[in-house]
Design a protein around this motif. Structure first.
Motif, PDB file in Angstrom:
ATOM      1  N   GLN A   1      -9.130  14.900  -4.034  1.00 30.10           N
ATOM      2  CA  GLN A   1     -10.028  15.288  -2.950  1.00 30.10           C
ATOM      3  C   GLN A   1      -9.479  16.402  -2.057  1.00 30.10           C
TER       4      GLN A   1
ATOM      5  N   LEU B   1       0.814  -1.216   0.000  1.00 35.17           N
ATOM      6  CA  LEU B   1       0.000   0.000   0.000  1.00 35.17           C
ATOM      7  C   LEU B   1       0.853   1.275   0.000  1.00 35.17           C
ATOM      8  N   GLN B   2       1.908   1.253   0.799  1.00 36.20           N
ATOM      9  CA  GLN B   2       2.654   2.495   1.014  1.00 36.20           C
ATOM     10  C   GLN B   2       3.727   2.745  -0.034  1.00 36.20           C
ATOM     11  N   VAL B   3       4.293   1.672  -0.525  1.00 39.35           N
ATOM     12  CA  VAL B   3       5.411   1.853  -1.448  1.00 39.35           C
ATOM     13  C   VAL B   3       4.998   1.529  -2.883  1.00 39.35           C
TER      14      VAL B   3
ATOM     15  N   ARG C   1      -0.679   5.732  -6.926  1.00 42.53           N
ATOM     16  CA  ARG C   1      -2.119   5.619  -7.118  1.00 42.53           C
ATOM     17  C   ARG C   1      -2.868   6.412  -6.043  1.00 42.53           C
ATOM     18  N   TYR C   2      -2.398   6.293  -4.805  1.00 46.06           N
ATOM     19  CA  TYR C   2      -3.122   6.962  -3.734  1.00 46.06           C
ATOM     20  C   TYR C   2      -2.823   8.453  -3.662  1.00 46.06           C
ATOM     21  N   THR C   3      -1.639   8.847  -4.055  1.00 42.78           N
ATOM     22  CA  THR C   3      -1.396  10.303  -4.063  1.00 42.78           C
ATOM     23  C   THR C   3      -2.241  10.958  -5.145  1.00 42.78           C
TER      24      THR C   3
ATOM     25  N   HIS D   1       1.902   3.674  -3.947  1.00 42.59           N
ATOM     26  CA  HIS D   1       2.035   5.068  -3.504  1.00 42.59           C
ATOM     27  C   HIS D   1       1.433   6.072  -4.495  1.00 42.59           C
TER      28      HIS D   1
ATOM     29  N   TYR E   1      -5.088   9.930  -6.192  1.00 43.58           N
ATOM     30  CA  TYR E   1      -6.461   9.932  -5.708  1.00 43.58           C
ATOM     31  C   TYR E   1      -6.658  11.031  -4.661  1.00 43.58           C
ATOM     32  N   SER E   2      -5.656  11.209  -3.815  1.00 45.47           N
ATOM     33  CA  SER E   2      -5.822  12.184  -2.741  1.00 45.47           C
ATOM     34  C   SER E   2      -5.808  13.615  -3.262  1.00 45.47           C
TER      35      SER E   2
END
Lengths: 366, 610
Positions: free
Chosen positions: B49, B34-36, B41-43, B39, B45-46
């Motif tokens: 928002q 998830l974190q590495v 993908r979630y940045t 990474h 997404y963030s």
């Protein structure tokens, strides 16, 4: 004759580190919420710090208290817990938060009896198993297993009634572990589990929010703004963290994106602000603490001490595992605080008293 | 046996521990993923928002006078709002707010007991209100800083400056005309927002400050003097309205624009809409005799008449079919020269000059002077004035227009056309905007359209001479000021009564236009008073104001009268005198020192002697 040993400073170090990280993360993750609700970003930090001080006093007191003297007190602790758990169900004595009655209110002071029950059950069943073992009835179904499971069942049902499925499952898991360790027949336990399975199924799938949580666990992206929201926000928090995190206080997920950021989902904020490295450190601290706790258990001078140490250690380990499992999406969303770290006064005090007991056992190791 | 069970127990405990440790290992694997691994993908997404583009307006730019004195500024003030769900004691809160802010108690109660998330209670409250309400520490009541437009000089030049509304949008005057410039561009910020969509910060601090300041042509010193003079007369004559415009003859810069009744833009809502607009540009009047100046200019430029040409003024009565024309104030003149006709303001003489010019030519001239079309002055709502096109003229049209009837002009048109005459016959463009600056740097200057020749320099010169004669020996005598070389022309227009369909006997428009110094005009002045009570002659009412305005303008701009003694300072002489004085002082001081030295020396010897 067991000899007196020094207290295990490694355990104190682990717990101390976890509490300090916890205080830092509570301040960071609750600042926005506290500022919004109470006009004081440090509101929760101040409260938790006071609880940590009370907890330390409790820990030292428990450490000085010979654990063997707990054995005769065990039935009384059990009865007290049951009475308090009953009391919490009476609206006059308790406070309702978010549809759950978990807190007893005495003046301006609130207390969560299920946290006490957790430790009380460990002490009670440690003593109970020793007694059954000595009388040789441990492996007997009617005189050994049945009374045990009924005693557990009463507590389980009362906590489930609050409702607090998480805590009741933790207690059941720890007590079943003790049963297993003591040498009760696994077939009895398996049988009980199979018998309860239909009820569990109904309990989960008949309650809308629990069913949704299970669905969200299986595929959070199917409903990203409702049931999947919390877990996705948790992933985003963790994902933003990368290796070293955004830095303490720099996380953004706590700004109302991630619900319960300072309680059940504090681990995700640790991941966001302190990164993968920070998470690994936390997991390592828990693992080490469990290892040290189990060593205490192995070296305990008697069976009571061994059960006690094992129960306390496993309760910490299982709860931490569930909390971290939920935050990382390995387990369905279940609101359980992370031991020593999440906001929550009763829990912190009880955890620290448990550690005190564990330390006392360690002083008596062979 | 016992040890055997102990061993089994430990084995079972170890088994459980292994499951636990295994789970933690899995968690670390999952964290790495998830974190590495995920990474990015979630940045991505963030970001979606967290951030939002927002446009934030600048603080509205100042309006300054030509000497950079502030005429309109922006100050921060507090506004009060409520989050109704946070209000604790509704009745008490409503009562306190109602009394503190002077609002209706019921209205406040309705607002704070509604189910809205946010309600304004009162915007832009005074400092006193803020301090006393804040001290009450009411739950759910909050304050927000907002910009408020403030006009430090209140009524000064208010009709030109205009005012802004509650959201600082220009509503009248220069505030309206230059609204976009004064607002500046909206800066785009990337705002950070929380999950409730509330902005809690910006990614890159403050954006560029690009609001503009406007330097106007107004000279607030002259404006003040003009307003003072005008207000006194306005009150004395109880007129309907009054206007004074002071213009730089050569450039068209408007130095002062004063209007009565007064208007304070800080309290614009206390007045009716009628008070908002600048009469000078939005209202048209029949000018009366001041218009004869343009008749004269047309006659001189076209060569229809020469200044000393003699006209028979019919002893005060000119009959034209069923109409008869008389001189004003029952005067009667026999033979007058052209320049006397203008200076004495003979109506009959003017008609005769008009005839000599002819309809087509006169129409052409007044059109060239800018009557009938907008001057293009930078104030909103300018009226073009009105007169019939020549093919619709009746027999009486040209005679009437010769002395300023049957033609509607705005004050700004009149003073602009006057400046053409003062500016040697070249066109002049009236304006208020002098410069636009940004952060102290000039980014735009007023650029006049190319100047055109309207009449010949000679004709312009001769017209000014006739106006000068009017001041020294004509109807404008009341504007005569020893030492100030004024050229002027009065006007007393009877007002047309629409209901009675004839010119009113007691309602007048008294006016006076002037250029000075007459030898080389630099300042154009227009004074107009609508419906003064009493006799209401332009010469009586308007000319004295014109004189006062001329004197204060001259003094402000450092144009001394020829009567004033001029001091020529001989700097060399002054320096010599100063040095002499100083030398004396130094000598005195040296003497004193000598005395002290002697004194000490005597004492010393005395001591030595002991």
């Amino acid at each position: 004759m067991p000899k007196q040993r020094e207290i295990d400073y490694k355990i104190v170090f682990c717990v101390g580190s976890l509490i300090i990280v916890g205080l830092g993360m509570i301040y960071s993750s609750s600042g926005t919420v506290a500022g919004y609700r109470y006009d004081d970003p440090a509101h929760f930090l101040k409260r938790q710090s006071i609880w940590a001080i009370i907890g330390s006093i409790g820990m030292i007191a428990a450490m000085k208290f010979d654990y063997r003297r707990l054995q005769p007190l065990a039935p009384w602790l059990y009865i007290t817990s049951i009475i308090l758990l009953l009391a919490v169900l009476i609206p006059e004595f308790s406070k309702e938060v978010g549809g759950a009655r978990r807190w007893l209110v005495v003046g301006s002071f609130t207390f969560q009896p299920s946290e006490l029950a957790k430790l009380a059950m460990i002490i009670f069943f440690s003593a109970f198993l020793v007694k059954k073992e000595k009388s040789g009835r441990l492996k007997d179904f009617f005189t050994g297993y049945l009374p045990s499971i009924l005693a557990l069942g009463a507590c389980f049902v009362l906590i489930l009634k609050q409702p607090d499925l998480g805590t009741s499952l933790i207690i059941a898991a720890v007590v079943f572990s003790l049963f297993f360790i003591s040498g009760m027949r696994p077939s009895f336990m398996l049988g009980t589990f199979l018998l309860l399975l239909p009820f569990l199924y109904v309990a989960i799938l008949n309650v809308e929010y629990r069913r949704k949580r299970i669905m969200a666990f299986l595929d959070p992206w199917s409903d990203p703004f409702d049931s999947g929201f919390q877990i996705i926000q948790s992933y985003i928090a963790l994902g933003n963290g990368h290796f070293f995190g955004l830095g303490l206080g720099e996380g953004r997920q706590k700004n109302f994106y991630l619900p319960d950021a300072h309680t059940d989902f504090i681990f995700s904020i640790i991941g966001e602000e302190l990164g993968f490295v920070g998470c690994v450190v936390i997991v390592f601290l828990f693992t080490w603490l469990i290892y040290l706790g189990l060593k205490v258990s192995f070296r305990a001078p008697d069976s009571f001490g061994m059960y006690l140490a094992a129960g306390i250690t496993l309760s910490i380990g299982i709860q931490a595992a569930i909390n971290i499992g939920v935050a990382t999406g390995l387990l369905p969303t279940k609101g359980l605080p992370l031991p020593f770290i999440s906001l929550g006064g009763s829990a912190l005090v009880m955890w620290m008293i448990s550690i005190g007991i564990l330390l006392n056992v360690s002083e008596h190791t062979t | 046996m016992k040890e055997q069970t102990e061993k089994h127990k430990k084995l079972r405990l170890t088994t459980i521990a292994f499951f636990l440790f295994g789970f933690f290992l899995a968690a670390i694997g999952r964290l790495y993923f998830l974190q590495v691994v995920e990474h990015e993908r979630y940045t991505d997404y963030s970001k979606k928002q967290y951030y939002q583009k927002v446009q934030i307006g600048q603080t509205r730019g100042k309006i300054l006078d030509r000497n950079k004195m502030p005429m309109a500024i922006t100050v921060p003030v507090k506004s009060v709002f409520a989050h109704p769900y946070k209000v604790e004691n509704l009745l008490e809160t409503a009562a306190i707010i109602a009394s503190e802010l002077k609002l209706g108690r019921k209205a406040v109660l309705n607002k704070i007991s509604g189910d809205k998330n946010f309600v304004w209670l009162k915007r832009k409250i005074t400092d006193e209100e803020y301090v006393s309400l804040k001290a009450k520490r009411l739950e759910g009541i909050f304050f927000l800083s907002e910009d408020k437009r403030f006009y430090p000089h209140e009524t000064l030049a208010s009709r030109a400056i205009g005012f802004t509304g509650i959201d600082n949008q220009g509503l009248a005057g220069l505030e309206y005309r230059y609204d976009k410039l004064l607002l500046g561009e909206k800066a785009t910020y990337i705002a950070k927002k929380d999950a409730l969509g509330r902005i809690y910060g910006y990614t890159d601090g403050q954006g560029p400050n690009n609001s503009f300041e406007m330097i106007t042509t107004i000279d607030s010193r002259i404006q003040y003097a003009v307003e003072k003079a005008l207000r006194a007369s306005f009150e004395k004559y109880q007129a309907k309205s009054a206007v004074v415009i002071v213009m730089d003859t050569k450039t068209g810069e408007i130095l002062a624009l004063a209007e009565e009744p007064e208007f304070n833009p800080n309290k614009f809502s206390d007045y009716g809409v009628e008070r908002y607009k600048a009469i000078s540009v939005t209202e048209s009047f029949e000018p009366g005799s001041t218009f004869k100046v343009f008749l004269a200019a047309a006659a001189l430029d076209s060569g229809a008449a020469s200044p000393d040409e003699i006209f028979n003024c019919e002893n005060g009565k000119l009959s034209m079919g069923e109409y008869s024309i008389r001189e004003a104030d029952n005067n009667s003149y026999g033979e007058l020269t052209f320049k006397e006709i203008i200076s004495k303001s003979s109506n009959i003489g003017s008609i005769k000059i008009g005839w000599k010019i002819g309809e087509e030519r006169f129409y052409d001239y007044i059109t060239r002077f800018g009557f009938g079309s907008k001057t293009g002055v930078d104030l909103p709502g300018e009226a073009p004035g009105l007169f019939q096109s020549v093919k619709n003229w009746s027999e009486t049209s040209l005679p009437s227009m010769s002395f300023g009837q049957e033609v509607m002009v705005t004050p700004i048109q009149l003073v602009t056309a006057l400046s053409v005459i003062g500016n040697s016959g070249m066109s002049v463009h009236p304006h208020f905007m002098k410069e636009i600056t940004q952060n102290g740097k000039t980014i735009r200057k007023y650029k006049a359209p190319p100047s055109r020749r309207i009449i010949s320099e000679k004709a312009a010169r001769q017209t000014v001479e006739m106006m000068r004669l009017s001041v020294t020996d004509g109807t404008s005598r009341r504007a005569f000021t020893p030492g100030y070389d004024l050229a002027g022309k009065t006007g007393t227009a009877q007002k047309y009564d629409v209901e009675a369909k004839q010119y009113s006997k007691d309602k007048h428009l008294a006016s006076f236009i002037a250029l000075f110094p007459a030898s080389d005009p630099k300042i154009s002045i227009l004074v107009m008073m609508d419906e003064p009570t009493g006799k209401g002659w332009g010469g009586h009412v308007a000319a004295p104001i014109g004189k006062e305005v001329a004197i204060s303008t001259a003094r402000t701009l450092g144009m001394p009268s020829s009567n004033d003694t001029r001091y020529v300072v001989d700097w060399n002489e002054l320096e010599r005198k100063y040095l002499e004085k100083r030398k004396l002082k130094v000598q005195k001081r040296a003497g004193l020192l000598e005395d002290i030295e002697n004194f000490i020396a005597s004492k010393a010897t005395a001591y030595e002697g002991d």
